[in-house]
Write a protein that holds these residues in place. Structure first.
Motif, PDB file in Angstrom:
ATOM      1  N   ILE A   1       0.843  -1.194   0.000  1.00 43.20           N
ATOM      2  CA  ILE A   1       0.000   0.000   0.000  1.00 43.20           C
ATOM      3  C   ILE A   1       0.878   1.245   0.000  1.00 43.20           C
ATOM      4  CG2 ILE A   1      -1.855  -1.223   1.197  1.00 43.20           C
ATOM      5  CD1 ILE A   1      -0.284   1.596   3.032  1.00 43.20           C
ATOM      6  N   THR A   2       0.338   2.309  -0.594  1.00 42.68           N
ATOM      7  CA  THR A   2       1.018   3.602  -0.618  1.00 42.68           C
ATOM      8  C   THR A   2       0.033   4.664  -0.158  1.00 42.68           C
ATOM      9  OG1 THR A   2       2.338   2.902  -2.519  1.00 42.68           O
ATOM     10  CG2 THR A   2       2.269   5.254  -2.043  1.00 42.68           C
ATOM     11  N   ARG A   3       0.397   5.394   0.874  1.00 43.60           N
ATOM     12  CA  ARG A   3      -0.471   6.470   1.349  1.00 43.60           C
ATOM     13  C   ARG A   3      -0.400   7.648   0.378  1.00 43.60           C
ATOM     14  NH1 ARG A   3       1.802   6.422   7.441  1.00 43.60           N
ATOM     15  NH2 ARG A   3       3.621   5.683   6.292  1.00 43.60           N
ATOM     16  N   LYS A   4      -1.562   8.224   0.046  1.00 37.81           N
ATOM     17  CA  LYS A   4      -1.621   9.247  -1.001  1.00 37.81           C
ATOM     18  C   LYS A   4      -2.161  10.588  -0.502  1.00 37.81           C
ATOM     19  CE  LYS A   4      -0.566   8.425  -4.566  1.00 37.81           C
ATOM     20  NZ  LYS A   4       0.792   8.395  -5.192  1.00 37.81           N
ATOM     21  N   GLY A   5      -2.322  10.734   0.792  1.00 36.34           N
ATOM     22  CA  GLY A   5      -2.745  12.040   1.310  1.00 36.34           C
ATOM     23  C   GLY A   5      -4.263  12.229   1.295  1.00 36.34           C
TER      24      GLY A   5
ATOM     25  N   GLN B   1      15.730   1.787  -5.901  1.00 33.32           N
ATOM     26  CA  GLN B   1      16.246   2.867  -5.056  1.00 33.32           C
ATOM     27  C   GLN B   1      15.111   3.731  -4.523  1.00 33.32           C
ATOM     28  OE1 GLN B   1      18.747   6.047  -6.815  1.00 33.32           O
ATOM     29  NE2 GLN B   1      20.262   5.477  -5.269  1.00 33.32           N
ATOM     30  N   PHE B   2      15.292   4.226  -3.302  1.00 27.01           N
ATOM     31  CA  PHE B   2      14.270   5.036  -2.636  1.00 27.01           C
ATOM     32  C   PHE B   2      13.953   6.310  -3.423  1.00 27.01           C
ATOM     33  CE2 PHE B   2      13.293   8.620   0.206  1.00 27.01           C
ATOM     34  CZ  PHE B   2      12.111   8.161   0.764  1.00 27.01           C
ATOM     35  N   LYS B   3      12.671   6.566  -3.607  1.00 27.66           N
ATOM     36  CA  LYS B   3      12.189   7.818  -4.177  1.00 27.66           C
ATOM     37  C   LYS B   3      10.987   8.261  -3.360  1.00 27.66           C
ATOM     38  CE  LYS B   3      13.600   6.734  -8.933  1.00 27.66           C
ATOM     39  NZ  LYS B   3      13.144   6.516 -10.328  1.00 27.66           N
ATOM     40  N   LYS B   4      10.933   9.532  -3.051  1.00 21.96           N
ATOM     41  CA  LYS B   4       9.812  10.042  -2.256  1.00 21.96           C
ATOM     42  C   LYS B   4       8.530  10.006  -3.074  1.00 21.96           C
ATOM     43  CE  LYS B   4      12.580  12.981   0.759  1.00 21.96           C
ATOM     44  NZ  LYS B   4      12.822  14.337   1.274  1.00 21.96           N
TER      45      LYS B   4
ATOM     46  N   PRO C   1      13.272   0.399   1.009  1.00 17.56           N
ATOM     47  CA  PRO C   1      14.163   1.540   0.757  1.00 17.56           C
ATOM     48  C   PRO C   1      13.793   2.719   1.655  1.00 17.56           C
ATOM     49  CG  PRO C   1      13.191   0.687  -1.278  1.00 17.56           C
ATOM     50  CD  PRO C   1      12.423   0.093  -0.154  1.00 17.56           C
ATOM     51  N   VAL C   2      14.811   3.432   2.138  1.00 22.64           N
ATOM     52  CA  VAL C   2      14.597   4.640   2.935  1.00 22.64           C
ATOM     53  C   VAL C   2      15.593   5.693   2.457  1.00 22.64           C
ATOM     54  CG1 VAL C   2      13.723   3.408   4.950  1.00 22.64           C
ATOM     55  CG2 VAL C   2      16.180   3.834   4.738  1.00 22.64           C
ATOM     56  N   ASP C   3      15.411   6.918   2.949  1.00 22.54           N
ATOM     57  CA  ASP C   3      16.326   7.980   2.552  1.00 22.54           C
ATOM     58  C   ASP C   3      17.703   7.746   3.159  1.00 22.54           C
ATOM     59  OD1 ASP C   3      17.055  10.235   1.188  1.00 22.54           O
ATOM     60  OD2 ASP C   3      15.571  11.540   2.141  1.00 22.54           O
ATOM     61  N   LYS C   4      18.721   8.354   2.571  1.00 23.10           N
ATOM     62  CA  LYS C   4      20.099   8.063   2.976  1.00 23.10           C
ATOM     63  C   LYS C   4      20.391   8.580   4.383  1.00 23.10           C
ATOM     64  CE  LYS C   4      22.627  12.136   1.325  1.00 23.10           C
ATOM     65  NZ  LYS C   4      23.728  12.595   0.469  1.00 23.10           N
ATOM     66  N   LYS C   5      21.424   7.968   4.997  1.00 24.04           N
ATOM     67  CA  LYS C   5      21.930   8.419   6.282  1.00 24.04           C
ATOM     68  C   LYS C   5      23.258   9.140   6.066  1.00 24.04           C
ATOM     69  CE  LYS C   5      21.706   5.911   9.903  1.00 24.04           C
ATOM     70  NZ  LYS C   5      21.948   4.845  10.890  1.00 24.04           N
ATOM     71  N   ASN C   6      23.602   9.982   7.006  1.00 25.35           N
ATOM     72  CA  ASN C   6      24.888  10.676   6.923  1.00 25.35           C
ATOM     73  C   ASN C   6      26.033   9.840   7.468  1.00 25.35           C
ATOM     74  OD1 ASN C   6      23.783  13.026   5.790  1.00 25.35           O
ATOM     75  ND2 ASN C   6      23.185  13.789   7.812  1.00 25.35           N
TER      76      ASN C   6
ATOM     77  N   LYS D   1      31.081   7.615   6.355  1.00 25.85           N
ATOM     78  CA  LYS D   1      30.576   8.912   6.774  1.00 25.85           C
ATOM     79  C   LYS D   1      30.331   9.799   5.560  1.00 25.85           C
ATOM     80  CE  LYS D   1      32.792   9.059  11.333  1.00 25.85           C
ATOM     81  NZ  LYS D   1      33.735   9.805  12.211  1.00 25.85           N
ATOM     82  N   ASN D   2      29.248  10.556   5.640  1.00 25.96           N
ATOM     83  CA  ASN D   2      28.909  11.538   4.607  1.00 25.96           C
ATOM     84  C   ASN D   2      29.045  10.981   3.192  1.00 25.96           C
ATOM     85  OD1 ASN D   2      28.488  13.561   6.612  1.00 25.96           O
ATOM     86  ND2 ASN D   2      30.716  13.846   6.726  1.00 25.96           N
ATOM     87  N   PRO D   3      28.343   9.889   2.885  1.00 18.66           N
ATOM     88  CA  PRO D   3      28.449   9.310   1.540  1.00 18.66           C
ATOM     89  C   PRO D   3      27.916  10.276   0.489  1.00 18.66           C
ATOM     90  CG  PRO D   3      26.600   8.343   2.729  1.00 18.66           C
ATOM     91  CD  PRO D   3      27.355   9.183   3.719  1.00 18.66           C
ATOM     92  N   VAL D   4      28.540  10.245  -0.675  1.00 18.50           N
ATOM     93  CA  VAL D   4      28.101  11.095  -1.783  1.00 18.50           C
ATOM     94  C   VAL D   4      27.067  10.325  -2.593  1.00 18.50           C
ATOM     95  CG1 VAL D   4      28.795  12.331  -3.850  1.00 18.50           C
ATOM     96  CG2 VAL D   4      30.331  12.243  -1.868  1.00 18.50           C
ATOM     97  N   GLY D   5      25.853  10.843  -2.667  1.00 19.91           N
ATOM     98  CA  GLY D   5      24.798  10.176  -3.436  1.00 19.91           C
ATOM     99  C   GLY D   5      24.333   8.910  -2.742  1.00 19.91           C
ATOM    100  N   GLY D   6      23.410   8.214  -3.395  1.00 20.50           N
ATOM    101  CA  GLY D   6      22.922   6.956  -2.863  1.00 20.50           C
ATOM    102  C   GLY D   6      21.883   7.149  -1.776  1.00 20.50           C
ATOM    103  N   LYS D   7      21.118   6.105  -1.533  1.00 28.09           N
ATOM    104  CA  LYS D   7      20.102   6.107  -0.489  1.00 28.09           C
ATOM    105  C   LYS D   7      20.397   4.966   0.479  1.00 28.09           C
ATOM    106  CE  LYS D   7      17.849   9.457  -2.578  1.00 28.09           C
ATOM    107  NZ  LYS D   7      17.748  10.804  -2.012  1.00 28.09           N
ATOM    108  N   ALA D   8      19.374   4.512   1.205  1.00 29.43           N
ATOM    109  CA  ALA D   8      19.571   3.468   2.214  1.00 29.43           C
ATOM    110  C   ALA D   8      18.409   2.486   2.156  1.00 29.43           C
ATOM    111  CB  ALA D   8      19.697   4.102   3.597  1.00 29.43           C
ATOM    112  N   PHE D   9      18.493   1.441   2.988  1.00 32.36           N
ATOM    113  CA  PHE D   9      17.392   0.474   3.069  1.00 32.36           C
ATOM    114  C   PHE D   9      17.460  -0.298   4.383  1.00 32.36           C
ATOM    115  CE2 PHE D   9      20.829  -2.099   1.447  1.00 32.36           C
ATOM    116  CZ  PHE D   9      20.594  -3.398   1.886  1.00 32.36           C
ATOM    117  N   ARG D  10      16.328  -0.885   4.715  1.00 36.04           N
ATOM    118  CA  ARG D  10      16.239  -1.840   5.821  1.00 36.04           C
ATOM    119  C   ARG D  10      15.862  -3.192   5.239  1.00 36.04           C
ATOM    120  NH1 ARG D  10      12.184   0.372  10.136  1.00 36.04           N
ATOM    121  NH2 ARG D  10      12.930  -1.464  11.239  1.00 36.04           N
ATOM    122  N   ILE D  11      16.203  -4.260   5.947  1.00 33.78           N
ATOM    123  CA  ILE D  11      15.946  -5.603   5.437  1.00 33.78           C
ATOM    124  C   ILE D  11      15.236  -6.419   6.501  1.00 33.78           C
ATOM    125  CG2 ILE D  11      18.149  -6.669   6.157  1.00 33.78           C
ATOM    126  CD1 ILE D  11      18.132  -7.808   3.152  1.00 33.78           C
TER     127      ILE D  11
END
Length: 494
Positions: A347-351, A397-400, A458-463, A479-489
């Motif tokens: 499911i995706t919440r749509k506001g 990859q994570f996209k809002k 997928p989630v937004d990137k961490k610093n 630390k402070n990765p350039v580009g890329g996002k993150a995820f949980r498993i």
């Protein structure tokens, strides 16, 4: 040998396969001695791999995909593995830039497919697919429309590229690509010709034999496979990539090794914790469960619906966009994501929307609602088989505002893959450039010796990603990765 083959017209593309007219079967020691010679003859420069890791993975995955989908179905088709010795012998021959099969003292003991092209880029997979597409000129179990003696003495259509690819007992492949500055191809000189050589073992294309036995998939596998079957192929409980890779075949990536040495210190900072319970992304719900009831927290986007919700009395409001007080499972049936047998739903919440429109679909009637309310959409959950190297950055990859990943199936024995090919970066939340399957082992979502299914969010990137040592894998810090996002498993309940 006087090679002949069919032109594939576009942009200078040719294919050739080793002729089938030989009945000599070398013993194992003779075969190994021959292959060993080509390791010594190989060029020692390591500035460039003879074939990239991604191409190697693509070649192997495509071979096994094509072998698993033959028609009629095969009862004894074996899973194909990458063989470094075959790859080295293929590279040694490709370096010669000779448009013919060879070398003569090895070709009687192995199968060989060749292709060459010039012009715009063609991946190895393009040629492999074109070899397989010769199936249109083949009638199981024996060639009729094509000549089995090609390419030695033939004219017209060929199918021996195809039959070598789907030869059931051929379970090893190794390929190489070389760019030849000048190459003679049937009397013409091609400049910057891209030459693909794939060697196979055990050899296929034996005259008078069908490439495989027809029957239910995996019903006639050799006893050594222990009854295991994967994607219609006889499958052993081992990795398909050889663990033993040499410096001659790979670049030495010193900076990466230094990086690993640095992250090992992090073990003192983040000590491994004993895993006492699993974390699940998929929530098991009832027919009456409303999105508003369950969608609390970060794992509110995947649900397992039971069977029999179609005739349930739980209400749904809307079409395409559903009011948050609607039954999740009945909305999924209404939209067509699942049937009355139940299944997985994303499911995706749509506001907030001003109103919701009724409709009757798939045996479920929705209700209109002329009052502003929060909304959601439903989508189908697919399943995708991965290798040890696939990443979330490649897959989803994570996209809002949110991204849904397929449910992933990981093979066994990814733990010991080199970290520079299959990195794991972080703990609990991981960089999306991490190997999904090695991350799953690190997180305890699957066992290394069995593999299995995992859910990925997928989630937004961490610093800052903190490394740790868990389940035999040392993850990296960054630390402070350039580009890329993150995820949980997450573990999948079996």
């Amino acid at each position: 040998m006087s090679p002949t083959a069919s032109w594939i017209a576009t942009l200078g593309l040719l294919s050739l396969v080793q002729g089938s007219g030989c009945f000599f079967l070398a013993n194992a020691s003779f075969y190994e001695n021959l292959l060993g010679k080509y390791e010594e003859e190989r060029l020692h420069s390591r500035a460039k791999r003879s074939i990239s890791r991604l191409d190697k993975e693509e070649i192997l995955q495509l071979h096994n995909k094509l072998r698993g989908q033959v028609y009629p179905s095969a009862s004894n088709m074996e899973y194909m593995n990458w063989d470094d010795e075959l790859a080295r012998s293929a590279e040694a021959w490709a370096q010669n830039c000779v448009w013919d099969h060879g070398p003569s003292n090895l070709i009687m003991s192995i199968g060989q497919n060749l292709a060459v092209h010039w012009g715009r880029y063609r991946s190895p997979a393009f040629h492999i697919q074109s070899w397989y597409d010769e199936v249109k000129d083949y009638t199981y179990p024996y060639p009729q429309e094509c000549n089995p003696w090609c390419p030695e003495k033939c004219s017209g259509t060929m199918c021996t590229h195809y039959t070598q690819i789907v030869w059931a007992t051929t379970n090893k492949v190794g390929c190489a690509v070389n760019v030849c500055e000048r190459m003679s191809v049937w009397g013409e000189t091609w400049e910057n010709a891209v030459y693909l050589v794939c060697n196979y073992s055990p050899k296929g294309n034996w005259i008078g034999e069908a490439p495989y036995k027809n029957g239910r998939s995996c019903s006639e596998c050799p006893p050594s496979y222990g009854g295991r079957c994967h994607n219609n192929l006889c499958f052993k409980d081992e990795r398909y990539v050889s663990r033993h890779e040499t410096d001659e075949a790979n670049e030495v990536e010193t900076p990466k090794l230094l990086e690993e040495k640095h992250t090992w210190v992090e073990e003192k900072v983040t000590r491994p914790k004993k895993v006492t319970s699993h974390s699940y992304m998929t929530q098991v719900i009832s027919c009456e469960t409303k999105m508003r009831d369950k969608c609390k927290g970060s794992t509110c986007n995947r649900y397992m619906c039971p069977a029999g919700c179609q005739d349930n009395n739980a209400k749904i409001f809307g079409t395409l966009f559903y009011d948050s007080t609607s039954s999740i499972c009945r909305a999924a049936i209404h939209f067509g994501v699942i049937d009355n047998g139940g299944g997985l739903v994303d499911i995706t919440r749509k506001g907030r929307l001003p109103f919701f429109v009724k409709s009757a679909r798939n045996g479920v009637e929705s209700i209109s609602k002329h009052k502003p309310s929060n909304s959601f959409m439903v989508s189908q959950v697919t399943v995708q088989t991965l290798d040890c190297y696939n990443t979330v950055a490649e897959l989803c990859q994570f996209k809002k505002p949110a991204t849904h990943c397929p449910r992933a199936y990981c093979p066994a024995y990814c733990r010991d893959e080199p970290s520079y090919w299959a990195p794991v970066i972080g703990t609990n939340v991981y960089s999306d450039s991490s190997s999904i399957c090695r991350t799953a082992v690190h997180a305890g979502a699957i066992r290394d010796d069995t593999g299995g299914y995992v859910d990925v969010m997928p989630v937004d990137k961490k610093n800052h990603y903190v490394g740790s040592h868990k389940n035999g894998i040392q993850s990296e810090s960054k630390k402070n990765p350039v580009g890329g996002k993150a995820f949980r498993i997450f573990t999948v309940k079996q």
